[in-house]
Scaffold this motif. Structure first.
Motif, PDB file in Angstrom:
ATOM      1  N   VAL A   1       0.863  -1.183   0.000  1.00 33.71           N
ATOM      2  CA  VAL A   1       0.000   0.000   0.000  1.00 33.71           C
ATOM      3  C   VAL A   1       0.897   1.230   0.000  1.00 33.71           C
ATOM      4  CG1 VAL A   1      -1.767   1.271   1.291  1.00 33.71           C
ATOM      5  CG2 VAL A   1      -1.776  -1.229   1.321  1.00 33.71           C
ATOM      6  N   ASP A   2       0.505   2.241  -0.760  1.00 33.56           N
ATOM      7  CA  ASP A   2       1.253   3.492  -0.754  1.00 33.56           C
ATOM      8  C   ASP A   2       0.403   4.590  -0.126  1.00 33.56           C
ATOM      9  OD1 ASP A   2       3.768   4.873  -1.683  1.00 33.56           O
ATOM     10  OD2 ASP A   2       2.240   6.170  -2.567  1.00 33.56           O
ATOM     11  N   ALA A   3       1.034   5.442   0.685  1.00 27.60           N
ATOM     12  CA  ALA A   3       0.299   6.489   1.403  1.00 27.60           C
ATOM     13  C   ALA A   3      -0.202   7.583   0.457  1.00 27.60           C
ATOM     14  CB  ALA A   3       1.186   7.097   2.486  1.00 27.60           C
ATOM     15  N   THR A   4       0.541   7.855  -0.617  1.00 27.30           N
ATOM     16  CA  THR A   4       0.165   8.933  -1.556  1.00 27.30           C
ATOM     17  C   THR A   4       0.278   8.423  -2.991  1.00 27.30           C
ATOM     18  OG1 THR A   4       2.439   9.781  -1.579  1.00 27.30           O
ATOM     19  CG2 THR A   4       0.919  10.755   0.026  1.00 27.30           C
ATOM     20  N   PRO A   5      -0.611   7.510  -3.389  1.00 28.51           N
ATOM     21  CA  PRO A   5      -0.431   6.853  -4.691  1.00 28.51           C
ATOM     22  C   PRO A   5      -0.453   7.808  -5.888  1.00 28.51           C
ATOM     23  CG  PRO A   5      -2.560   6.284  -3.725  1.00 28.51           C
ATOM     24  CD  PRO A   5      -1.774   6.975  -2.668  1.00 28.51           C
ATOM     25  N   GLU A   6      -1.295   8.812  -5.865  1.00 31.10           N
ATOM     26  CA  GLU A   6      -1.357   9.709  -7.027  1.00 31.10           C
ATOM     27  C   GLU A   6      -0.024  10.436  -7.215  1.00 31.10           C
ATOM     28  OE1 GLU A   6      -5.057  11.932  -7.609  1.00 31.10           O
ATOM     29  OE2 GLU A   6      -5.985  10.665  -6.079  1.00 31.10           O
ATOM     30  N   GLU A   7       0.534  10.926  -6.117  1.00 28.24           N
ATOM     31  CA  GLU A   7       1.813  11.633  -6.187  1.00 28.24           C
ATOM     32  C   GLU A   7       2.948  10.669  -6.574  1.00 28.24           C
ATOM     33  OE1 GLU A   7       4.614  14.465  -3.286  1.00 28.24           O
ATOM     34  OE2 GLU A   7       2.793  13.537  -2.480  1.00 28.24           O
ATOM     35  N   THR A   8       2.955   9.505  -5.940  1.00 24.10           N
ATOM     36  CA  THR A   8       4.029   8.530  -6.184  1.00 24.10           C
ATOM     37  C   THR A   8       4.036   8.071  -7.636  1.00 24.10           C
ATOM     38  OG1 THR A   8       3.979   7.761  -3.893  1.00 24.10           O
ATOM     39  CG2 THR A   8       4.919   6.262  -5.527  1.00 24.10           C
ATOM     40  N   TYR A   9       2.863   7.732  -8.159  1.00 31.28           N
ATOM     41  CA  TYR A   9       2.822   7.121  -9.487  1.00 31.28           C
ATOM     42  C   TYR A   9       2.838   8.142 -10.617  1.00 31.28           C
ATOM     43  CZ  TYR A   9       2.781   2.541  -7.488  1.00 31.28           C
ATOM     44  OH  TYR A   9       3.171   1.408  -6.823  1.00 31.28           O
ATOM     45  N   THR A  10       2.473   9.376 -10.337  1.00 31.81           N
ATOM     46  CA  THR A  10       2.738  10.424 -11.333  1.00 31.81           C
ATOM     47  C   THR A  10       4.239  10.642 -11.446  1.00 31.81           C
ATOM     48  OG1 THR A  10       0.616  11.483 -10.844  1.00 31.81           O
ATOM     49  CG2 THR A  10       2.251  12.810 -11.995  1.00 31.81           C
ATOM     50  N   ALA A  11       4.939  10.623 -10.295  1.00 30.31           N
ATOM     51  CA  ALA A  11       6.405  10.726 -10.316  1.00 30.31           C
ATOM     52  C   ALA A  11       7.021   9.527 -11.047  1.00 30.31           C
ATOM     53  CB  ALA A  11       6.945  10.809  -8.885  1.00 30.31           C
ATOM     54  N   ALA A  12       6.430   8.338 -10.894  1.00 30.32           N
ATOM     55  CA  ALA A  12       6.916   7.160 -11.623  1.00 30.32           C
ATOM     56  C   ALA A  12       6.775   7.364 -13.126  1.00 30.32           C
ATOM     57  CB  ALA A  12       6.150   5.917 -11.184  1.00 30.32           C
ATOM     58  N   ALA A  13       5.652   7.950 -13.552  1.00 26.98           N
ATOM     59  CA  ALA A  13       5.432   8.211 -14.980  1.00 26.98           C
ATOM     60  C   ALA A  13       6.460   9.210 -15.514  1.00 26.98           C
ATOM     61  CB  ALA A  13       4.013   8.721 -15.209  1.00 26.98           C
ATOM     62  N   VAL A  14       6.779  10.220 -14.722  1.00 28.36           N
ATOM     63  CA  VAL A  14       7.802  11.206 -15.119  1.00 28.36           C
ATOM     64  C   VAL A  14       9.157  10.505 -15.281  1.00 28.36           C
ATOM     65  CG1 VAL A  14       9.099  13.242 -14.342  1.00 28.36           C
ATOM     66  CG2 VAL A  14       6.606  13.172 -14.080  1.00 28.36           C
ATOM     67  N   LEU A  15       9.510   9.656 -14.314  1.00 25.80           N
ATOM     68  CA  LEU A  15      10.781   8.934 -14.367  1.00 25.80           C
ATOM     69  C   LEU A  15      10.838   8.014 -15.592  1.00 25.80           C
ATOM     70  CD1 LEU A  15      13.481   7.898 -13.207  1.00 25.80           C
ATOM     71  CD2 LEU A  15      12.154   6.340 -11.743  1.00 25.80           C
ATOM     72  N   LEU A  16       9.769   7.264 -15.833  1.00 24.40           N
ATOM     73  CA  LEU A  16       9.760   6.329 -16.960  1.00 24.40           C
ATOM     74  C   LEU A  16       9.770   7.075 -18.294  1.00 24.40           C
ATOM     75  CD1 LEU A  16       7.303   3.655 -15.525  1.00 24.40           C
ATOM     76  CD2 LEU A  16       9.794   3.455 -15.786  1.00 24.40           C
ATOM     77  N   ASN A  17       9.190   8.270 -18.325  1.00 29.02           N
ATOM     78  CA  ASN A  17       9.271   9.092 -19.541  1.00 29.02           C
ATOM     79  C   ASN A  17      10.717   9.506 -19.808  1.00 29.02           C
ATOM     80  OD1 ASN A  17       7.675  10.539 -21.671  1.00 29.02           O
ATOM     81  ND2 ASN A  17       8.745  12.278 -20.766  1.00 29.02           N
ATOM     82  N   SER A  18      11.423   9.860 -18.744  1.00 27.73           N
ATOM     83  CA  SER A  18      12.831  10.272 -18.905  1.00 27.73           C
ATOM     84  C   SER A  18      13.703   9.109 -19.367  1.00 27.73           C
ATOM     85  CB  SER A  18      13.375  10.850 -17.592  1.00 27.73           C
ATOM     86  OG  SER A  18      13.615   9.822 -16.638  1.00 27.73           O
TER      87      SER A  18
END
Length: 366
Positions: free
Chosen positions: A244-261
Motif C-alpha cells: 500500500v502506498d500512502a500517496t499513490p497519485e503523487e508517487t505514481y505520477t512521479a513514476a510516470a515522469v521517471l519512466l518518460n525520462s
C-alpha cells in the motif's frame, strides 16, 4: 462503437494491427523439473495471436524470484529454449509477444525458492498473503508467506544484473520486447510503496528514493536491449499482496515522469478490478497522460465499449482484456463482430494441463 480498438498503432519499431492487449496471466503450466515453457503453452499463446500485443505470463528472472509453483523462468538455457517454442508459434500466427520479467520478492515461501529466506526492500512480512507450493498433488497447496530479509546493496546490484540478463535472454528466446513487472505487490512494488519500504538509505524514505530501484532496473534493461523494447507495468491503487502506498497519485505520477525520462516504450497500468472497487481518478489519468509521452495501456474492468471510449478520450492508447482471453482465444474477432463471450472455468486457471488452457474453441455460430 469499438472501431478505435481496431486502429493500428506504432509500438517502438513494431506496427501492431489493433489496440487489444492480452495482459500477463499466471497459468502455472511450466514443465517440471526446471520451470520450462513448453509446447502446450506455445499452443495457448498462438491461439491468441490475434491480439495486437500479447504480454506473456510473469516469468521469474532467477530461482529466488519465483513466488508460486509451476511458473516459468527465463534464466537457464532450457528455459530460453522453451520460450522459443512459444515465440515462434505466436510469430507464425502473425502475433507480437513481450515477456513479463518478474521477481516476487517477499511474496513467496521457502518451498518455492530452494529453502532460502525471501528478499525484499525491507524485513516486513506481507500481511494476509498466501502463495501456492507443489505439495505433491495436482492441486496447488496454499501456504502463508514468511518474513523476508532486507536486501543489502550487494543484493540490489545482483538483482539488477539478473533483470538485465533476463532481458537479453528474452530477446534470445525470440520475444519482441519485455515488460518489467513493477505492480501487484511484487519486488519492484515493494520498493515503491511506502508501507512496504522502511529503508533509511537511498532506496527508502522519499518518493524519489523509493523509485530509485525501479529506475536502475529499467536503465540496465534499456541499456541491454533498447528502450523501444522495454515496457513497465504499474498498479497505483491496488493493495494486492499487501503493498500500500500512502500517496499513490503523487508517487505514481512521479513514476510516470521517471519512466518518460528513461524513454520506455509503454506504461501498462493495472487498475483495481474487483467488483466494488473505486474507479481510478480521472485527474490521475490526466496527470499520467501529461507526464508520459509513450504508449499508455490500461487494464482492469474494461469491456469493449469502455475500452474504445478510453482510447477516443485520449486517456489510453491500448486496452488490456485479461480473463476474457482465457475462454475466448479469438477475443478480437468476437469484439469486432459482437459475438457473445464464453466464460472460463476458474477451477482450471492454475496448474493442470490442456483442460482449461488450450481447449476453449473459437466462436462458431453453429
Amino acid at each position: 462503437m469499438t472501431d478505435s480498438l481496431f486502429q493500428p498503432i506504432q509500438l517502438g519499431k513494431l506496427t501492431l494491427s489493433n489496440r487489444i492487449v492480452m495482459p500477463p496471466m499466471t497459468r502455472s503450466r511450466a514443465s517440471q523439473p526446471g520451470n520450462t515453457a513448453n509446447q502446450m503453452m506455445a499452443k495457448y499463446y498462438a491461439q491468441r495471436a490475434s491480439a495486437g500485443l500479447i504480454v506473456a505470463e510473469g516469468t521469474q528472472i532467477s530461482a529466488m524470484g519465483q513466488g508460486y509453483a509451476w511458473t516459468p523462468g527465463i534464466y537457464t538455457s532450457e528455459q530460453i529454449h522453451g520460450w522459443k517454442l512459444v515465440t515462434d508459434a505466436v510469430h507464425n500466427n502473425g502475433g507480437t509477444i513481450f515477456a513479463q520479467l518478474w521477481h516476487v520478492g517477499r511474496v513467496t515461501h521457502p518451498d518455492n525458492i530452494g529453502g532460502q529466506q525471501p528478499i525484499s526492500s525491507s524485513a516486513l512480512k506481507a500481511k494476509n498473503v498466501k502463495v501456492f507450493i507443489d505439495n505433491g498433488t495436482q492441486e496447488p497447496g496454499f501456504v502463508d508467506v514468511v518474513e523476508p530479509r532486507e536486501m543489502t546493496q550487494a543484493d540490489i546490484e545482483l538483482v539488477i544484473g539478473q533483470y538485465r540478463q533476463a532481458a537479453l535472454n528474452a530477446i534470445e528466446a525470440g520475444f519482441d520486447g519485455i515488460e518489467l513487472h513493477a505492480a501487484n505487490g511484487y519486488l519492484i512494488n515493494q520498493f515503491i510503496d511506502s508501507e512496504a519500504n522502511n529503508r533509511t538509505d537511498e532506496y527508502g524514505g522519499s518518493i524519489e528514493n523509493r523509485l530509485r530501484f525501479m529506475g536502475e532496473v529499467v536503465a540496465a534493461m534499456t541499456d541491454a536491449i533498447g528502450a523501444d523494447r522495454v515496457g513497465v507495468r504499474l498498479a497505483p491503487f491496488t493493495s494486492l499482496n499487501g503493498t500500500v502506498d500512502a500517496t499513490p497519485e503523487e508517487t505514481y505520477t512521479a513514476a510516470a515522469v521517471l519512466l518518460n525520462s528513461l524513454s520506455v516504450v509503454y506504461i501498462h497500468i493495472a487498475e483495481v478490478d474487483w467488483d466494488d472497487a473505486p474507479e481510478t481518478p480521472k485527474a490521475f489519468k490526466a496527470d499520467v497522460r501529461q507526464a508520459y509521452q509513450g504508449v499508455l495501456i490500461y487494464a482492469g474492468r474494461y469491456d469493449s465499449d469502455k475500452g474504445a471510449m478510453a482510447i477516443d478520450d485520449g486517456v489510453a492508447d491500448m486496452i488490456g482484456f485479461g480473463r476474457p482471453f482465457v475462454a475466448n482465444p479469438d477475443l478480437p474477432s468476437r469484439i469486432q463482430h459482437g459475438y457473445p463471450l464464453a466464460m472460463h472455468d476458474p477451477n482450471t486457471l492454475f496448474g493442470g494441463a490442456e483442460v482449461g488452457l488450450t481447449d476453449y474453441p473459437d466462436y462458431s455460430a453453429n
